[in-house]
Design a protein around this motif. Sequence first.
Motif, PDB file in Angstrom:
ATOM      1  N   GLY A 334       0.782  -1.224   0.000  1.00  0.00           N
ATOM      2  CA  GLY A 334       0.000   0.000   0.000  1.00  0.00           C
ATOM      3  C   GLY A 334       0.814   1.273   0.000  1.00  0.00           C
ATOM      4  N   ARG A 335       2.138   1.195   0.038  1.00  0.00           N
ATOM      5  CA  ARG A 335       2.972   2.402   0.104  1.00  0.00           C
ATOM      6  C   ARG A 335       2.752   3.354  -1.072  1.00  0.00           C
ATOM      7  NH1 ARG A 335       9.117   1.140   1.602  1.00  0.00           N
ATOM      8  NH2 ARG A 335       9.203   3.360   1.159  1.00  0.00           N
ATOM      9  N   PRO A 336       2.631   2.869  -2.317  1.00  0.00           N
ATOM     10  CA  PRO A 336       2.365   3.814  -3.412  1.00  0.00           C
ATOM     11  C   PRO A 336       1.034   4.555  -3.256  1.00  0.00           C
ATOM     12  CG  PRO A 336       3.162   1.727  -4.266  1.00  0.00           C
ATOM     13  CD  PRO A 336       2.867   1.512  -2.817  1.00  0.00           C
ATOM     14  N   LEU A 337       0.058   3.894  -2.649  1.00  0.00           N
ATOM     15  CA  LEU A 337      -1.217   4.573  -2.409  1.00  0.00           C
ATOM     16  C   LEU A 337      -1.010   5.749  -1.463  1.00  0.00           C
ATOM     17  CD1 LEU A 337      -3.592   1.492  -1.924  1.00  0.00           C
ATOM     18  CD2 LEU A 337      -3.164   2.806  -4.014  1.00  0.00           C
ATOM     19  N   SER A 338      -0.226   5.537  -0.416  1.00  0.00           N
ATOM     20  CA  SER A 338       0.056   6.603   0.531  1.00  0.00           C
ATOM     21  C   SER A 338       0.780   7.761  -0.146  1.00  0.00           C
ATOM     22  CB  SER A 338       0.895   6.053   1.692  1.00  0.00           C
ATOM     23  OG  SER A 338       1.196   7.059   2.626  1.00  0.00           O
ATOM     24  N   THR A 346      -4.017  16.532   0.739  1.00  0.00           N
ATOM     25  CA  THR A 346      -5.204  16.588   1.583  1.00  0.00           C
ATOM     26  C   THR A 346      -4.930  15.761   2.820  1.00  0.00           C
ATOM     27  OG1 THR A 346      -6.608  16.780  -0.371  1.00  0.00           O
ATOM     28  CG2 THR A 346      -7.691  16.174   1.688  1.00  0.00           C
ATOM     29  N   SER A 347      -4.739  16.412   3.958  1.00  0.00           N
ATOM     30  CA  SER A 347      -4.281  15.707   5.154  1.00  0.00           C
ATOM     31  C   SER A 347      -5.310  14.701   5.659  1.00  0.00           C
ATOM     32  CB  SER A 347      -3.950  16.717   6.252  1.00  0.00           C
ATOM     33  OG  SER A 347      -5.056  17.535   6.550  1.00  0.00           O
ATOM     34  N   ARG A 348      -6.594  14.989   5.463  1.00  0.00           N
ATOM     35  CA  ARG A 348      -7.638  14.103   5.999  1.00  0.00           C
ATOM     36  C   ARG A 348      -7.501  12.683   5.469  1.00  0.00           C
ATOM     37  NH1 ARG A 348     -12.442  12.652   3.787  1.00  0.00           N
ATOM     38  NH2 ARG A 348     -12.146  14.195   2.137  1.00  0.00           N
ATOM     39  N   VAL A 349      -7.222  12.539   4.172  1.00  0.00           N
ATOM     40  CA  VAL A 349      -7.163  11.194   3.582  1.00  0.00           C
ATOM     41  C   VAL A 349      -5.896  10.457   3.982  1.00  0.00           C
ATOM     42  CG1 VAL A 349      -8.594  11.909   1.634  1.00  0.00           C
ATOM     43  CG2 VAL A 349      -6.102  11.989   1.426  1.00  0.00           C
ATOM     44  N   VAL A 350      -4.916  11.175   4.549  1.00  0.00           N
ATOM     45  CA  VAL A 350      -3.710  10.526   5.060  1.00  0.00           C
ATOM     46  C   VAL A 350      -3.866  10.178   6.532  1.00  0.00           C
ATOM     47  CG1 VAL A 350      -1.232  10.812   5.466  1.00  0.00           C
ATOM     48  CG2 VAL A 350      -2.260  11.713   3.367  1.00  0.00           C
ATOM     49  N   VAL A 351      -4.521  11.064   7.288  1.00  0.00           N
ATOM     50  CA  VAL A 351      -4.604  10.921   8.739  1.00  0.00           C
ATOM     51  C   VAL A 351      -5.680   9.927   9.166  1.00  0.00           C
ATOM     52  CG1 VAL A 351      -5.143  12.157  10.871  1.00  0.00           C
ATOM     53  CG2 VAL A 351      -3.663  13.215   9.153  1.00  0.00           C
ATOM     54  N   LEU A 352      -6.871  10.054   8.603  1.00  0.00           N
ATOM     55  CA  LEU A 352      -8.005   9.258   9.086  1.00  0.00           C
ATOM     56  C   LEU A 352      -7.786   7.745   9.001  1.00  0.00           C
ATOM     57  CD1 LEU A 352     -10.836   9.287  10.272  1.00  0.00           C
ATOM     58  CD2 LEU A 352     -11.757   9.421   7.941  1.00  0.00           C
ATOM     59  N   PHE A 391      -8.926   1.380   3.832  1.00  0.00           N
ATOM     60  CA  PHE A 391      -9.241   2.810   3.789  1.00  0.00           C
ATOM     61  C   PHE A 391      -8.482   3.507   2.657  1.00  0.00           C
ATOM     62  CE2 PHE A 391     -11.149   2.593   8.027  1.00  0.00           C
ATOM     63  CZ  PHE A 391     -12.130   3.583   7.924  1.00  0.00           C
ATOM     64  N   GLN A 392      -7.192   3.192   2.525  1.00  0.00           N
ATOM     65  CA  GLN A 392      -6.391   3.851   1.496  1.00  0.00           C
ATOM     66  C   GLN A 392      -6.890   3.506   0.092  1.00  0.00           C
ATOM     67  OE1 GLN A 392      -2.395   2.611   2.540  1.00  0.00           O
ATOM     68  NE2 GLN A 392      -2.046   4.447   3.769  1.00  0.00           N
ATOM     69  N   VAL A 393      -7.314   2.277  -0.105  1.00  0.00           N
ATOM     70  CA  VAL A 393      -7.861   1.881  -1.402  1.00  0.00           C
ATOM     71  C   VAL A 393      -9.127   2.675  -1.716  1.00  0.00           C
ATOM     72  CG1 VAL A 393      -8.983  -0.016  -2.642  1.00  0.00           C
ATOM     73  CG2 VAL A 393      -6.841  -0.426  -1.426  1.00  0.00           C
TER      74      VAL A 393
END
Length: 434
Positions: A334-338, A346-352, A391-393
Amino acid sequence: MADRRPQFVWMLVARAGTLVMGVLASIVVARALPPEGRGTYYMAVTVATAALSLGHLSVEQAQTALWSDKGHRPRLDSNSVPLGLGVGSAAAVVAIALGLLFRGQANMPDIRLLVTACAGVPLGMGVLYATNITLLRDRTHVAGWAMLTSAVVQCLCLIALGVTGLLTVWTVVAVWAASYAVSLAVLTVANGVTVGRPDLRLARVTCAKGLRFHAGSAAAYLLLRSDVFLLNALAGSREVGIYTLAVTLAELSRLAVDVFAQVTLSLQFDADAGDSAEVTARIVRYMVLLGVASALATVVAVSAVLTPLYGHAYAGASTLVAWLVPGVVLLSAGRPLSSFLLRMRTSRVVVLPSLTALVVNVALNALLIPAWGAVGCAIASTVAYTSLIAFQVVYFSRMSGLGWRCLLPTSTEATRFTTEVRRRCRGLHLGRAT
């Protein structure tokens, strides 16, 4: 996608060499120290690593987010080492102060051991920031040399200490802390990163932007290490010693997957957002294939060699590896998704996602450790890692407009991959026969 095979092969060799050195070092430590001693050493290192991971202010994520602006790149480069040493020093002071506050509680290491471990935090922070810049500059060969040289020096020092009878919990921790100096020296001398006069304005901007992501970074770290703290408090240092060995061995499955993520990182920033999504999806598909093959190979190999190499005291680690490997591989894939989500700024999609996965991890550990000990800890970790990737997907699909199925390898890609693996294995077999 550009041909990254030379970089991939070199980084694979460097990571493989690093892991071999790590395995040799862990064997030396396991043979010299009982599980309780390994548990004590690992707790000291974990506290220092916590200071490094919770105190880095997510500067490396801010570097990645700002790298799209080419005008920032030279100053981000020259800022990396001074900023790392400064932020790392502050984090080390806070960790030592907290160690004094909680001295004698929850099987915490003594203050001498803690200070020794925290001495490596400023150096480690410099390595963290500098390595990220090195990879963004597409100088993966330098990052590989830094990693490999540090591992070789650390392993040789431990072997020398073991042979001379000087290997103790304190000397193991001291060697661990000093190994960061080796990595930092290689990164700077080999021009992986430039050490120059820092731009204080950009440093403030970088830290401020990093803080927007930092709740997610802190949660991601705690997701990886809160299990060790909970296991130490609820089950004791012996369980920690066995569990942390299993974690070390399970992370062998990340070798090829992490290398592929590193050598393709710059590709995600060479295209516009739409093309970056397509590149990211293709990278993930290949990483899934690598991850499945790595997971199977790791579980089989560990089952065969664990007891002969580490002794019967660590035999229970084999079962733990089987539970941990699926989650470890998913997390790496999942690292490339991050990285893509960071590009969107957009911090929300990284933090949540990280915060949610952390809550799942802590809750499951508190529930399962009293009943199943280290096995419950391993199960909780894999479930939590899986929830993070889910979540990341979802966020990737929403922001890119691509369906989640685009992240799964096609039958053609799977066939091509298995054919290539068989060809390589056949070549190795024929090579041995001649």
